[in-house]
Enzyme design. Structure first.
Site, PDB file in Angstrom:
ATOM      1  N   CYS A  25      37.139  47.449  34.598  1.00  0.00           N
ATOM      2  CA  CYS A  25      38.475  46.921  34.887  1.00  0.00           C
ATOM      3  C   CYS A  25      39.211  47.856  35.848  1.00  0.00           C
ATOM      4  O   CYS A  25      38.979  49.061  35.864  1.00  0.00           O
ATOM      5  CB  CYS A  25      39.266  46.766  33.585  1.00  0.00           C
ATOM      6  SG  CYS A  25      40.872  45.971  33.816  1.00  0.00           S
ATOM      7  N   ASP A  27      42.204  48.699  35.565  1.00  0.00           N
ATOM      8  CA  ASP A  27      43.199  49.423  34.775  1.00  0.00           C
ATOM      9  C   ASP A  27      43.128  50.936  35.015  1.00  0.00           C
ATOM     10  O   ASP A  27      42.048  51.534  34.925  1.00  0.00           O
ATOM     11  CB  ASP A  27      42.936  49.112  33.283  1.00  0.00           C
ATOM     12  CG  ASP A  27      44.096  49.508  32.394  1.00  0.00           C
ATOM     13  OD1 ASP A  27      44.510  50.686  32.453  1.00  0.00           O
ATOM     14  OD2 ASP A  27      44.585  48.656  31.637  1.00  0.00           O
ATOM     15  N   ARG A  29      43.877  53.284  33.263  1.00  0.00           N
ATOM     16  CA  ARG A  29      43.485  54.092  32.090  1.00  0.00           C
ATOM     17  C   ARG A  29      41.978  54.097  31.884  1.00  0.00           C
ATOM     18  O   ARG A  29      41.488  54.707  30.922  1.00  0.00           O
ATOM     19  CB  ARG A  29      44.167  53.531  30.834  1.00  0.00           C
ATOM     20  CG  ARG A  29      45.675  53.610  30.866  1.00  0.00           C
ATOM     21  CD  ARG A  29      46.283  52.724  29.796  1.00  0.00           C
ATOM     22  NE  ARG A  29      45.989  51.309  30.026  1.00  0.00           N
ATOM     23  CZ  ARG A  29      46.349  50.321  29.215  1.00  0.00           C
ATOM     24  NH1 ARG A  29      47.015  50.607  28.105  1.00  0.00           N
ATOM     25  NH2 ARG A  29      46.055  49.054  29.493  1.00  0.00           N
ATOM     26  N   HIS A  81      37.457  47.045  28.179  1.00  0.00           N
ATOM     27  CA  HIS A  81      38.249  47.991  27.373  1.00  0.00           C
ATOM     28  C   HIS A  81      39.197  47.235  26.465  1.00  0.00           C
ATOM     29  O   HIS A  81      39.665  46.147  26.796  1.00  0.00           O
ATOM     30  CB  HIS A  81      39.015  48.970  28.277  1.00  0.00           C
ATOM     31  CG  HIS A  81      40.109  48.336  29.099  1.00  0.00           C
ATOM     32  ND1 HIS A  81      41.434  48.446  28.766  1.00  0.00           N
ATOM     33  CD2 HIS A  81      40.072  47.575  30.208  1.00  0.00           C
ATOM     34  CE1 HIS A  81      42.160  47.791  29.667  1.00  0.00           C
ATOM     35  NE2 HIS A  81      41.365  47.246  30.553  1.00  0.00           N
ATOM     36  N   CYS A  84      43.081  45.349  27.165  1.00  0.00           N
ATOM     37  CA  CYS A  84      43.022  44.898  28.564  1.00  0.00           C
ATOM     38  C   CYS A  84      44.122  43.865  28.841  1.00  0.00           C
ATOM     39  O   CYS A  84      44.157  42.801  28.210  1.00  0.00           O
ATOM     40  CB  CYS A  84      41.648  44.305  28.861  1.00  0.00           C
ATOM     41  SG  CYS A  84      41.462  43.791  30.584  1.00  0.00           S
TER      42      CYS A  84
END
Ligand code: CO
Length: 195
Positions: A25, A27, A29, A81, A84
């Site tokens: 992803c 993202d 993080r 994750h 998400c």
């Protein structure tokens, strides 16, 4: 790095020899190299919203082609994750502009597993399981792309793995699914708890 290994960057500039392709992803993080502790040159990376693999996505398939046919990576890691936002938006029909169309791929996964997800009683259990099911569905999609089909057809050593990363604890969960042939992908489809 230059202090420890003075030649590190000079060697990297010549060529890369990664053994792994990471599909994860976007993202912030979920930074690929940091999570697996690999150095520059060791991990080829493709990231998009909700780590979705669509065989008609020219961007993703180009990455797969380069990784599999040119670099000849041995492992493809599809890493979703928990938490998400893309998966949550697909679940809750949150308005996300252009991404709404993209997230239909996650909605399809949710629809395919309606019964299993309904049994979880909603909330966080539903959310977490959909994050996992989305990864499992993408393993199948990786196996359907032309570079991976071709690699398996010609006996290339290539395994697709499914992981989920916890942004809340920094831990990787291996979903225990490893596809190393077309037959593996087909049998994934037949398992009732799989996509
Ligand atoms: Co995400």
């Amino acid at each position: 790095m230059k202090k420890e290994r003075p030649d590190f960057f000079r060697q990297l500039a010549d060529q890369q020899h990664p053994q792994y392709l990471w599909i994860g992803c976007s993202d912030s993080r979920v930074p690929a190299n940091e999570i697996v502790g690999l150095l520059p040159g060791e991990l080829f990376v493709h990231r998009n919203v909700a780590n979705i693999v669509v065989p008609s996505d020219l961007n993703c398939v180009s990455v797969l082609h380069f990784a599999v046919e040119i670099l000849r990576v041995k492992h493809i890691i599809v890493c979703g994750h928990y938490g998400c936002t893309g998966v949550l938006a697909a679940m809750d029909d949150i308005e996300l502009g252009a991404a709404e169309n993209w997230l239909n791929h996650v909605r399809e996964v949710e629809e395919r597993h309606e019964e299993e997800l309904a049994a979880l009683g909603g909330g966080d259990a539903h959310f977490r399981r959909l994050c996992e099911l989305n990864v499992l569905a993408q393993i199948q999609n990786v196996g359907r792309t032309s570079p991976v089909r071709k690699a398996w057809k010609f006996g290339q050593d290539l395994t697709v793995h499914g992981w989920v990363y916890g942004v809340e604890d920094g831990l990787i969960r291996d979903l225990g699914v490893h596809a190393a042939s077309r037959e593996d992908v087909t049998s994934l489809r037949r398992r009732p708890d799989r996509p």
